[in-house]
Design an enzyme around this catalytic site. Sequence first.
Site, PDB file in Angstrom:
ATOM      1  N   LYS A   1     -53.698   3.836  -2.105  1.00 36.25           N
ATOM      2  CA  LYS A   1     -53.282   2.890  -1.111  1.00 36.25           C
ATOM      3  C   LYS A   1     -52.687   2.357  -2.238  1.00 36.25           C
ATOM      4  O   LYS A   1     -53.109   1.003  -3.062  1.00 36.25           O
ATOM      5  CB  LYS A   1     -53.604   1.809  -0.243  1.00 36.25           C
ATOM      6  CG  LYS A   1     -52.715   0.789   0.515  1.00 36.25           C
ATOM      7  CD  LYS A   1     -53.026   0.298   1.896  1.00 36.25           C
ATOM      8  CE  LYS A   1     -52.567  -1.005   1.899  1.00 36.25           C
ATOM      9  NZ  LYS A   1     -53.187  -2.046   2.361  1.00 36.25           N
TER      10      LYS A   1
ATOM     11  N   GLY B   1     -51.839  -9.773   7.009  1.00 35.35           N
ATOM     12  CA  GLY B   1     -52.920 -11.590   7.320  1.00 35.35           C
ATOM     13  C   GLY B   1     -52.528 -11.944   8.203  1.00 35.35           C
ATOM     14  O   GLY B   1     -53.068 -13.281   8.855  1.00 35.35           O
TER      15      GLY B   1
ATOM     16  N   ALA C   1     -50.332  -3.650   7.963  1.00 32.07           N
ATOM     17  CA  ALA C   1     -49.861  -4.904   7.882  1.00 32.07           C
ATOM     18  C   ALA C   1     -49.556  -5.510   9.387  1.00 32.07           C
ATOM     19  O   ALA C   1     -48.511  -5.679   9.182  1.00 32.07           O
ATOM     20  CB  ALA C   1     -49.467  -5.081   6.187  1.00 32.07           C
ATOM     21  N   GLY C   2     -49.889  -6.470   9.215  1.00 32.96           N
ATOM     22  CA  GLY C   2     -49.212  -7.579  10.637  1.00 32.96           C
ATOM     23  C   GLY C   2     -50.173  -7.515  11.866  1.00 32.96           C
ATOM     24  O   GLY C   2     -50.105  -8.698  12.644  1.00 32.96           O
TER      25      GLY C   2
ATOM     26  N   ASN D   1     -56.803  -5.227   9.171  1.00 34.73           N
ATOM     27  CA  ASN D   1     -58.481  -5.486   8.442  1.00 34.73           C
ATOM     28  C   ASN D   1     -58.155  -7.036   8.917  1.00 34.73           C
ATOM     29  O   ASN D   1     -59.638  -7.221   9.917  1.00 34.73           O
ATOM     30  CB  ASN D   1     -58.342  -5.228   6.939  1.00 34.73           C
ATOM     31  CG  ASN D   1     -59.244  -5.856   6.407  1.00 34.73           C
ATOM     32  OD1 ASN D   1     -59.941  -6.016   6.968  1.00 34.73           O
ATOM     33  ND2 ASN D   1     -60.005  -5.975   4.753  1.00 34.73           N
ATOM     34  N   THR D   2     -57.909  -8.025   8.824  1.00 37.10           N
ATOM     35  CA  THR D   2     -58.288  -9.298   8.982  1.00 37.10           C
ATOM     36  C   THR D   2     -58.093  -9.009  10.288  1.00 37.10           C
ATOM     37  O   THR D   2     -59.298  -9.635  11.269  1.00 37.10           O
ATOM     38  CB  THR D   2     -56.786 -10.295   8.679  1.00 37.10           C
ATOM     39  OG1 THR D   2     -56.705 -10.147   7.122  1.00 37.10           O
ATOM     40  CG2 THR D   2     -56.752 -11.300   8.502  1.00 37.10           C
TER      41      THR D   2
END
Lengths: 66, 276
Positions: free
Chosen positions: B105, B166, B197-198, B219-220
Site C-alpha cells: 500500500k 483518521g 481513509a476518512g 483503521n481508526t
Amino acid sequence: MHLRVNGELREVPAGCTVAQLLELLEIRVRHVAVERNGLIAPRATHAELELAEGDELEVVTLVGGG
Amino acid sequence: MPDSLQIGTHTLRSRLIVGTGKYATYAQMGEALARTECDCITVAVRRERLIDSQGKNLLDFIDTAKYTLLPNTAGCFSAEDAVRVARLGREILLGLENPGADWVKLECLADKRTLLPDPVETLIATEQLVADGFQVLVYTTDDPVIAKRLKNAGATSVMPAGSPIGSGQGILNANNIRICLEYLKEDDPTYPVIVDAGVGAASDVAAAMELGVDGVLLNTAIAHAEDPLLMADAMRHACLAGRQSYLAGRIPKRLYATASSPDEGVVKLKKVIGNR
C-alpha cells in the site's frame, strides 16, 4: 569495530556477520528485515555477510498501521 | 467464491481491509480484526526497538497463516523513501512466507498536518515499484485525473481517500469518487477501486460501498471507537449492506412523493359539513 544501527553507534567484534549482530542485539530474525548501507541484506545471506567498520544498518520490523 | 474481491493476483472474501494501528492492546486488535471477518490487514514498517528485546511484537498477535498482510509505506514523504520502505516490508513478508510479499500500500505524503498524498511523488513511486515487480495499491486523493494517471502508471488498485486519514469525516465528495469510478472502470469494469481513509462510522462504509467501490480500507474508526469490538461488528455489517444495496440497484431520487399504498379502494368518510 563500530557500526551505526538504527542511527545508534554500536561496538561489535571485528568480522561480525549480520546473523551475529542480530543475535548480539537479541533480535528475533523472523520479525525483521536488515538494510546495510542502503541495500537490503537478504535473510539467506545473514550468516555469511561480514560487516565492516562504519557500516550503516537499519533493522526494521512490522508494527500496527493503517 | 461468491462476490469475492480481486486485487491483482489476490482474492479476498471480505471487502474490508482493516488496519492494525492504534488499538489499546494487541489482544483487542486481534479480536476486532476477527470480528470484521476481513482477510487482509495493513501493517507498517518501522525501526526495531533495540533496547527492548523483551518487548512484544505485533507478529506475536497475528496469525500470518490466516491473514494476508498488506505492508504500507506510511510516514514516507518522498518516492525514494517509499520505495525503500516497500522493499523492506517485502523482505520481512518473504521471511514470513506471507502471500502479501508481492504487494504494497503506497503512501507518499505531502505534509504531517493533512497527511494528504503528494501526487507527484506518489506517481514517481508507483512507476518505480511497478518496475520492481510490486503490485501497487495506491493511496491518493479523490482527484479523478491523478487517479487515472496512477492506473496508467500500472497501479494494481487506486485507493482514493474519502477524507483525510483518521479524520472520521466520511466521504466528503461522493461525486469525485463517482467520477474516479467512471474513469478507472471505463472499459475495465473489474478494476478494483478502494476507498482508503476518512471512515468515521459504519454508515460511511455503507455509503462508500453503495457508490460502487470494490472495498473499503479503514483503521481508526474501529481502533478508536468507544467500543472497538462492537464497531468491528458494525463495519462488517455495513460493508455487506452497502455492497448488497449497490448490487440490488437503488431507486432514483425524486423531488415529489410516490405513494407506496394503492390509490384505489380507499374508504371514504362522509363529508360532514358545518357540524364540528
